[in-house]
Every structure is written in C-alpha cells, then in structure tokens.
Design a protein around this motif. Structure first.
Motif, PDB file in Angstrom:
ATOM      1  N   LEU A   1      44.236  30.899  50.957  1.00 13.69           N
ATOM      2  CA  LEU A   1      43.992  31.335  49.770  1.00 13.69           C
ATOM      3  C   LEU A   1      44.810  32.659  49.692  1.00 13.69           C
ATOM      4  O   LEU A   1      44.738  33.640  50.557  1.00 13.69           O
ATOM      5  N   LEU A   2      45.585  32.832  48.506  1.00 10.60           N
ATOM      6  CA  LEU A   2      46.254  34.032  48.357  1.00 10.60           C
ATOM      7  C   LEU A   2      44.984  35.105  47.881  1.00 10.60           C
ATOM      8  O   LEU A   2      44.257  34.678  47.180  1.00 10.60           O
ATOM      9  N   PRO A   3      45.352  36.360  48.001  1.00  8.07           N
ATOM     10  CA  PRO A   3      43.967  37.489  47.815  1.00  8.07           C
ATOM     11  C   PRO A   3      43.975  37.411  46.197  1.00  8.07           C
ATOM     12  O   PRO A   3      42.815  37.688  45.591  1.00  8.07           O
ATOM     13  N   GLU A   4      45.114  36.982  45.394  1.00  7.19           N
ATOM     14  CA  GLU A   4      44.703  37.112  43.867  1.00  7.19           C
ATOM     15  C   GLU A   4      44.040  35.719  43.355  1.00  7.19           C
ATOM     16  O   GLU A   4      43.710  35.943  42.209  1.00  7.19           O
ATOM     17  N   ALA A   5      43.922  34.822  44.122  1.00  6.76           N
ATOM     18  CA  ALA A   5      43.044  33.676  43.712  1.00  6.76           C
ATOM     19  C   ALA A   5      41.919  33.852  43.394  1.00  6.76           C
ATOM     20  O   ALA A   5      41.105  34.631  44.140  1.00  6.76           O
ATOM     21  N   ARG A   6      41.441  33.635  41.976  1.00  9.95           N
ATOM     22  CA  ARG A   6      40.177  33.986  41.394  1.00  9.95           C
ATOM     23  C   ARG A   6      39.606  32.917  40.729  1.00  9.95           C
ATOM     24  O   ARG A   6      38.176  32.741  40.610  1.00  9.95           O
ATOM     25  N   TYR A   7      40.291  31.943  40.278  1.00  9.88           N
ATOM     26  CA  TYR A   7      39.947  30.722  39.386  1.00  9.88           C
ATOM     27  C   TYR A   7      40.733  29.573  40.009  1.00  9.88           C
ATOM     28  O   TYR A   7      41.593  29.396  40.535  1.00  9.88           O
ATOM     29  N   VAL A   8      39.784  28.442  39.663  1.00  7.49           N
ATOM     30  CA  VAL A   8      40.450  27.232  39.977  1.00  7.49           C
ATOM     31  C   VAL A   8      40.580  26.376  38.549  1.00  7.49           C
ATOM     32  O   VAL A   8      39.799  26.518  37.500  1.00  7.49           O
TER      33      VAL A   8
END
Ligand code: MTE
Ligand code: MO
Length: 205
Positions: free
Chosen positions: A106-113
């Motif tokens: 996961l890239l660190p910016e990933a917050r939602y799916v």
C-alpha cells in the motif's frame, strides 16, 4: 433504496430479545432478502478476476484458481441492512481482506477503498474498515456457495457497516487517497454507514 425493496422480502418482528445485538431502528428477520440495484450479472468463472489497484506499488490480479488457493476463514457475523432488517449469526466462509492486502504494497496515501463489481456497482469504504479482520470476500454462506442473487461467486462482506457496503459480484478494490462516493453514496447514502451511529444518509455522516 427504493421502498419496493423494503416490501419484497421483509418479515420483521420488533427487536426485544437482542437489544445489544441489533442497532437502533432495526428489526430482526430470519429470512435473507435479496436487494440488487440491477440485474444479476452472469459471471463465467474462467474469466473471473479479482484486482487490487490504485494506490499500491503494483497492482495484483488473481484468477478464480489463484483466489481459491488462498486461506479461507470462517466468520459468524450479523447483517444490518439500511432498509431496517437485521439478520443475526450468518455463517460465512471467505478470504480475509488482510490476506488480499498482504499481496500488495500500500502507498502511504491510501486511506479509502472503492469496491467495484461485475455489473457496475461501486461502494466506498474507509481502508481502516476493511483491515484487521473486519472484512472478507465471502465465497460460501451456511455451508453453501453463494447463489448468484446473493453475490456469487464472490462478494465483499463488511459486516459492521450497513449491508450496501458489502458489494456483490466483487471484481476488485481500488485504493484511494480521498473518499469518493460509490453508487448509493452518490445518491445520498452515507459515506461511512455505521449502523450503530445510524449513518444512513450523507447528512448523518
Ligand atoms: N454489486 C452489488 N452489490 C450490492 C448491491 C447491488 O445492487 N449490487 N446491493 C447492496 C445492498 S443495498 C444490499 S442491502 C446488499 C444485499 O445483499 P443480498 O441481496 O445478498 O441480501 O447487497 C449490497 N451489495
Ligand atoms: Mo441495502
């Protein structure tokens, strides 16, 4: 959801026996109503794929054989539909989202799916709500393969959120930095959909 859905399969009794199990405004049902916004897609298993894409170092795609080689876990969970039926103790078997996210970086910016589906349905969920054992891709319920109406061959199950977040005929998860509305969210339903907070509509968020 249109009120015709509510009338279709709902046989509720007021919840008095399990107040700690049933969120506010919900009624228990023994049945398992079908709620679909469109026709049930026909899915040819040899062509089925599950993809994890978006804010990941490199996307991953699993075909039906590879997906079914993953470890399967058993889950006993309650279902809460925003049309006010709740069903206790459904027995599912499926693949944890933790297992699937373990296949990507996961890239660190990933917050939602964004869950997206065969047939075009989409629904958005905070990443934290599908991690740490909270969500899985269901393959079987009550010992039987999921029927097509209930999302077979494979559906997302996020039991602690209203059931519209449990995307049937799942095709993939797209990791996002910002929260984007899916199908019902675009129509005014909650971005988060926590039944214990009665987050039914966007105005409840
Ligand atoms: N792909 C897809 N997933 C979907 C839907 C849909 O229309 N399409 N409906 C949602 C809604 S509103 C609910 S309440 C549940 C219903 O699941 P069921 O038909 O197995 O009871 O699926 C959710 N997942
Ligand atoms: Mo629903």
């Amino acid at each position: 959801m249109p009120s015709s859905f509510y009338n279709k399969g709902f046989r509720g009794k007021p919840n008095t026996s399990s107040p700690d199990r049933v969120p506010p405004g919900q009624y228990l049902t023994q049945g398992f109503p079908v709620l679909s916004a469109g026709p049930t897609p026909r899915i040819h298993l040899p062509a089925w794929n599950f993809t994890i894409e978006g804010l990941v170092a490199s996307p991953v795609q699993l075909n039906w054989e590879a997906f079914n080689a993953l470890p399967v876990e058993s889950y006993t969970r309650d279902i809460h539909c925003v049309t006010k039926w709740s069903k206790l103790d459904a027995h599912w078997e499926g693949v944890s989202i933790d297992t699937l996210l373990g296949k990507v970086s996961l890239l660190p910016e990933a917050r939602y799916v964004m869950a997206y589906c065969y047939g075009g349905y989409t629904t958005n969920i905070p990443l934290a709500d599908v991690q740490n054992g909270k969500a899985f891709i269901g393959l079987r319920i009550e010992g039987q393969p999921l029927t097509p109406e209930h999302g077979g061959p494979a559906r997302l199950v996020v039991p602690h959120l209203y059931f519209w977040k449990s995307a049937k005929w799942i095709k993939g998860l797209r990791l996002m930095a910002d929260d984007q509305p899916g199908f019902w969210e675009e129509a005014g339903y909650s971005m988060h959909a926590d039944p214990w907070k009665e987050q039914r509509y966007r105005t409840d968020d």
